[in-house]
Scaffold this motif. Structure first.
Motif, PDB file in Angstrom:
ATOM      1  N   PRO A  23      64.191  59.072   6.723  1.00  0.00           N
ATOM      2  CA  PRO A  23      64.825  59.671   7.910  1.00  0.00           C
ATOM      3  C   PRO A  23      64.889  58.738   9.108  1.00  0.00           C
ATOM      4  O   PRO A  23      65.839  58.792   9.896  1.00  0.00           O
ATOM      5  CB  PRO A  23      63.939  60.895   8.195  1.00  0.00           C
ATOM      6  CG  PRO A  23      62.646  60.622   7.502  1.00  0.00           C
ATOM      7  CD  PRO A  23      62.992  59.806   6.297  1.00  0.00           C
ATOM      8  N   ARG A  24      63.865  57.857   9.253  1.00  0.00           N
ATOM      9  CA  ARG A  24      63.884  56.949  10.395  1.00  0.00           C
ATOM     10  C   ARG A  24      65.062  55.984  10.296  1.00  0.00           C
ATOM     11  O   ARG A  24      65.768  55.748  11.282  1.00  0.00           O
ATOM     12  CB  ARG A  24      62.561  56.179  10.471  1.00  0.00           C
ATOM     13  CG  ARG A  24      62.464  55.266  11.684  1.00  0.00           C
ATOM     14  CD  ARG A  24      61.106  54.610  11.766  1.00  0.00           C
ATOM     15  NE  ARG A  24      60.041  55.612  11.917  1.00  0.00           N
ATOM     16  CZ  ARG A  24      58.750  55.291  12.005  1.00  0.00           C
ATOM     17  NH1 ARG A  24      58.374  54.023  11.943  1.00  0.00           N
ATOM     18  NH2 ARG A  24      57.855  56.242  12.160  1.00  0.00           N
ATOM     19  N   GLU A  25      65.273  55.427   9.102  1.00  0.00           N
ATOM     20  CA  GLU A  25      66.399  54.518   8.922  1.00  0.00           C
ATOM     21  C   GLU A  25      67.725  55.265   9.049  1.00  0.00           C
ATOM     22  O   GLU A  25      68.710  54.727   9.562  1.00  0.00           O
ATOM     23  CB  GLU A  25      66.300  53.841   7.559  1.00  0.00           C
ATOM     24  CG  GLU A  25      65.131  52.889   7.420  1.00  0.00           C
ATOM     25  CD  GLU A  25      65.127  52.169   6.079  1.00  0.00           C
ATOM     26  OE1 GLU A  25      66.138  52.303   5.345  1.00  0.00           O
ATOM     27  OE2 GLU A  25      64.139  51.489   5.775  1.00  0.00           O
ATOM     28  N   MET A  26      67.732  56.506   8.575  1.00  0.00           N
ATOM     29  CA  MET A  26      68.954  57.297   8.677  1.00  0.00           C
ATOM     30  C   MET A  26      69.327  57.539  10.130  1.00  0.00           C
ATOM     31  O   MET A  26      70.496  57.402  10.524  1.00  0.00           O
ATOM     32  CB  MET A  26      68.758  58.627   7.945  1.00  0.00           C
ATOM     33  CG  MET A  26      69.988  59.531   7.961  1.00  0.00           C
ATOM     34  SD  MET A  26      69.711  61.057   7.042  1.00  0.00           S
ATOM     35  CE  MET A  26      71.256  61.911   7.347  1.00  0.00           C
ATOM     36  N   LEU A  27      68.351  57.901  10.960  1.00  0.00           N
ATOM     37  CA  LEU A  27      68.621  58.099  12.376  1.00  0.00           C
ATOM     38  C   LEU A  27      69.084  56.813  13.042  1.00  0.00           C
ATOM     39  O   LEU A  27      70.002  56.822  13.868  1.00  0.00           O
ATOM     40  CB  LEU A  27      67.363  58.624  13.074  1.00  0.00           C
ATOM     41  CG  LEU A  27      67.066  60.119  12.947  1.00  0.00           C
ATOM     42  CD1 LEU A  27      65.711  60.446  13.557  1.00  0.00           C
ATOM     43  CD2 LEU A  27      68.162  60.947  13.609  1.00  0.00           C
ATOM     44  N   ARG A  28      68.461  55.704  12.664  1.00  0.00           N
ATOM     45  CA  ARG A  28      68.863  54.419  13.229  1.00  0.00           C
ATOM     46  C   ARG A  28      70.317  54.122  12.885  1.00  0.00           C
ATOM     47  O   ARG A  28      71.108  53.692  13.741  1.00  0.00           O
ATOM     48  CB  ARG A  28      67.956  53.319  12.685  1.00  0.00           C
ATOM     49  CG  ARG A  28      68.268  51.916  13.236  1.00  0.00           C
ATOM     50  CD  ARG A  28      67.637  50.857  12.361  1.00  0.00           C
ATOM     51  NE  ARG A  28      68.195  50.903  11.008  1.00  0.00           N
ATOM     52  CZ  ARG A  28      67.657  50.297   9.959  1.00  0.00           C
ATOM     53  NH1 ARG A  28      66.524  49.642  10.091  1.00  0.00           N
ATOM     54  NH2 ARG A  28      68.237  50.371   8.767  1.00  0.00           N
TER      55      ARG A  28
END
Length: 288
Positions: A23-28
């Motif tokens: 999710p962190r990479e997705m938000l980025r």
């Protein structure tokens, strides 16, 4: 000699792993693509706005005509006694005119994601570009049309003899809230609407019914089960406060107003992520 490394396009790496697992990479990636979409979104919005008003003889007056006729209809129904709309703190013509204008801004925001995605179906199939550009271009169009409606409302209030006070400085918050909630809801139903065209026909019917449970043309009921529906309707504090700030009255239901906006931000993030995930599948299935 030109340095080829300085003009190299950004690389996109596709993997079989779902982005939901990170999710962190997705938000980025979501916010990176949002930043990249600004110029394209602006160009699409300018093109659509020019086409929208160039093809209409009355141009921007259409932003005024539909709410005006709605207002006249409800003034007639109220004045003739056919419909009892309840007592309002401001003259009923002002109440219903501002209400229908604000409601139009919300419905424009809700319809924009699906309309923009469907109208760009050809581009989606041929070119790889940030899908966020479609959503942002829709917001640009909403802001432009909302600006026209706001100017018309202010002009009408001055003519009638109602002069907004310092609350007018907070009024843009009400407009932003209507656009935020409308965009979040519209983005949430867009993937379904891309698969099933009936959704696009059902939404206006649902919005028409919902309008009668929102203080747009009817005053807030004092008691009974209808009053409960008005109270729990998340659009009620948005319309109430936007109208109050515009006409110089203090805000109402501010706690609920804040809660609705916080939930709308969360829903927008979820709908945005879902939109990114399903759009490649939808493009392939629908042949967009």
């Amino acid at each position: 000699m030109t340095d080829q490394s300085s003009t190299r396009l950004p690389e996109t790496v596709y993997t079989p792993d779902s982005s939901v697992a990170k999710p962190r990479e997705m938000l980025r990636d979501m916010f990176r693509d949002l930043a990249r979409s600004g110029d394209l979104a602006w160009r699409l919005a300018v093109r659509d706005i020019q086409a929208q008003y160039r093809q209409n003889v009355l141009g921007i007056l259409w932003a005024f005509i539909t709410p005006l006729f709605t207002t006249l209809t409800w003034i007639f129904l109220q004045g003739s006694g056919i419909v009892a709309v309840g007592a309002t703190d401001i003259p009923y013509p002002v109440y219903v005119f501002t209400g229908t204008m604000l409601w139009a801004i919300f419905t424009d925001a809700m319809n924009a994601p699906m309309n923009q995605t469907q109208s760009a179906s050809g581009l989606l199939a041929k070119f790889n570009f940030p899908r966020e550009a479609l959503i942002v271009s829709g917001i640009y169009k909403i802001l432009f049309n909302a600006g026209i409606k706001i100017l018309l409302m202010l002009g009408a209030l001055v003519i009638i003899g109602i002069y907004p006070g310092w609350h007018l400085l907070i009024f843009p918050l009400g407009i932003v809230s209507l656009i935020l909630v409308g965009t979040a809801l519209g983005l949430l139903v867009t993937p379904i609407g891309m698969l099933y065209k009936d959704v696009g026909r059902v939404i206006p019917l649902g919005l028409q019914f919902l309008m009668y449970l929102t203080p747009v043309v009817f005053a807030m009921p004092k008691d009974g089960w209808v009053a409960t529906l008005f109270q729990i309707n998340p659009l009620t504090p948005l319309i109430l406060n936007a109208r109050n700030w515009l006409t110089g009255f203090p805000p109402e239901q501010m706690t609920y107003f804040v809660i609705v906006n916080l939930l709308a931000v969360l829903m927008l993030l979820i709908a945005w992520g879902a939109y990114r995930l399903v759009m490649p599948i939808l493009i392939e299935r629908t042949g967009a």
